[in-house]
Design an enzyme around this catalytic site. Structure first.
Site, PDB file in Angstrom:
ATOM      1  N   PRO A  88       0.816  -1.224   0.000  1.00 37.92           N
ATOM      2  CA  PRO A  88       0.000   0.000   0.000  1.00 37.92           C
ATOM      3  C   PRO A  88       0.847   1.271   0.000  1.00 37.92           C
ATOM      4  CG  PRO A  88      -0.357  -1.291   2.011  1.00 37.92           C
ATOM      5  CD  PRO A  88       0.553  -2.087   1.150  1.00 37.92           C
ATOM      6  N   GLU A 115       2.703  -8.515   8.602  1.00 41.69           N
ATOM      7  CA  GLU A 115       2.700  -7.064   8.840  1.00 41.69           C
ATOM      8  C   GLU A 115       3.573  -6.312   7.844  1.00 41.69           C
ATOM      9  OE1 GLU A 115       0.489  -5.831  11.047  1.00 41.69           O
ATOM     10  OE2 GLU A 115       0.004  -7.963  11.083  1.00 41.69           O
ATOM     11  N   ARG A 153      -3.674  -7.332 -20.863  1.00 41.88           N
ATOM     12  CA  ARG A 153      -4.574  -6.928 -21.952  1.00 41.88           C
ATOM     13  C   ARG A 153      -3.966  -5.867 -22.857  1.00 41.88           C
ATOM     14  NH1 ARG A 153      -7.693  -2.809 -21.104  1.00 41.88           N
ATOM     15  NH2 ARG A 153      -9.531  -3.569 -22.194  1.00 41.88           N
ATOM     16  N   ASP A 168     -10.545   1.751 -24.928  1.00 42.78           N
ATOM     17  CA  ASP A 168     -11.227   1.679 -23.649  1.00 42.78           C
ATOM     18  C   ASP A 168     -10.925   2.869 -22.755  1.00 42.78           C
ATOM     19  OD1 ASP A 168      -9.165  -1.067 -22.447  1.00 42.78           O
ATOM     20  OD2 ASP A 168      -8.683   1.011 -22.805  1.00 42.78           O
TER      21      ASP A 168
HETATM   22  N1  ADE Z   1      -0.788  -5.145  -0.163  1.00 41.48           N
HETATM   23  C1  ADE Z   1      -1.672  -4.795   0.772  1.00 41.48           C
HETATM   24  N2  ADE Z   1      -2.446  -3.781   0.371  1.00 41.48           N
HETATM   25  C2  ADE Z   1      -2.039  -3.468  -0.897  1.00 41.48           C
HETATM   26  C3  ADE Z   1      -2.437  -2.495  -1.853  1.00 41.48           C
HETATM   27  N3  ADE Z   1      -3.407  -1.626  -1.608  1.00 41.48           N
HETATM   28  N4  ADE Z   1      -1.793  -2.461  -3.032  1.00 41.48           N
HETATM   29  C4  ADE Z   1      -0.780  -3.309  -3.264  1.00 41.48           C
HETATM   30  N5  ADE Z   1      -0.358  -4.251  -2.412  1.00 41.48           N
HETATM   31  C5  ADE Z   1      -0.976  -4.327  -1.229  1.00 41.48           C
END
Ligand code: ADE
Length: 252
Positions: A88, A115, A153, A168
């Site tokens: 994330p 974690e 794709r 697209d």
């Molecule tokens: N691992 C956990 N959450 C994630 C996300 N939002 N994007 C990529 N990998 C992740």
């Protein structure tokens, strides 16, 4: 395009590999997807891939040694590939990034769990970090599948028609125009007449204008740095004028 996925859940990828457009692209050898189990690179009897964090705290951290070994193994097999960690904290994945990644001969997708992963792996063994959105998944596997799907794709031959990916949403910089198929009339709503006209110029113009209207209504941000033609601007000015006239009429 060769995708190598490093994960402790390789079986999660079986649905992606078997079905749909990705499955067909693998069958036709436009792409390959190889999930590799990070656990196979653990040295101990229990095939341990995680450990407690230094400094304390809850949860477990993925150990650096099996991950490093797995990444080196994948890189040796595909030296030209770009190594990406799904997290994330990464760069936000979008169509532009998908297009950029489609230019590599291979991608090594590293999926974290628990974690997080040991910081030294992140620092020294990956080229970039990718996030698929501002939310936290339980691991990188679903994010890796999203990347595989979106990048695949764009690989020539993967989609039935080469035009599909060019037209697209986002590739034109606009949202996609509405699509219709038979029947002509469905539950009281008819297909727009122009689409039945056979006039390809008029259909092209209608689609472009429908895309513009949709984008203005749903994602105006996309239009801010998007090159627009004089035809587009004339259409939007006319729309603006029509809206102004309607408002004035109601305020009289
Ligand atoms: N691992 C956990 N959450 C994630 C996300 N939002 N994007 C990529 N990998 C992740």
């Amino acid at each position: 395009m060769k995708f190598t996925v490093l994960t402790i859940f390789p079986e999660m990828f079986s649905a992606l590999l078997r079905g749909g457009i990705v499955g067909r692209a693998i069958e036709h050898q436009h792409i390959s997807v190889e999930p590799i189990n990070i656990r196979d690179f653990a040295k101990d009897r229990h095939r341990t891939v995680d450990d407690r964090p230094y400094g304390g705290g809850c949860g477990m951290v993925m150990k650096p040694e099996p991950m490093a070994e797995a990444i080196r193994h994948a890189r040796k097999k595909d030296p030209e590939a770009c190594t990406l960690l799904l997290t994330p904290q990464g760069q936000l994945f979008n169509q532009r990034v998908a297009q950029e990644l489609a230019g590599y001969p291979g991608l090594i997708l590293v999926c974290g769990r628990y974690e997080g992963i040991d910081e030294r792996v992140r620092e020294h063994l990956v080229d970039n970090e990718l996030s698929i959105g501002d939310y936290v998944l339980t691991g990188g596997e679903l994010a890796a599948m999203v990347v595989i799907d979106a990048v695949s794709r764009l690989i020539p031959g993967t989609l039935g028609s080469e035009h599909s990916a060019q037209e697209d949403s986002f590739s034109t910089g606009l949202l996609e125009y509405p699509q219709y198929t038979r029947p002509r009339s469905f539950e009281g709503t008819n297909v727009p007449e122009v689409l039945l006209s056979g006039d390809h110029g008029a259909i092209r113009q209608w689609r472009r204008q429908a895309s513009l209207v949709r984008t203005v209504l749903k994602r105006p941000d996309l239009l801010m740095d998007q090159p627009l033609t004089t035809g587009d601007l004339e259409f939007m000015k006319k729309l603006q004028q029509d809206i102004k006239t309607i408002i004035e009429k109601h305020c009289e």
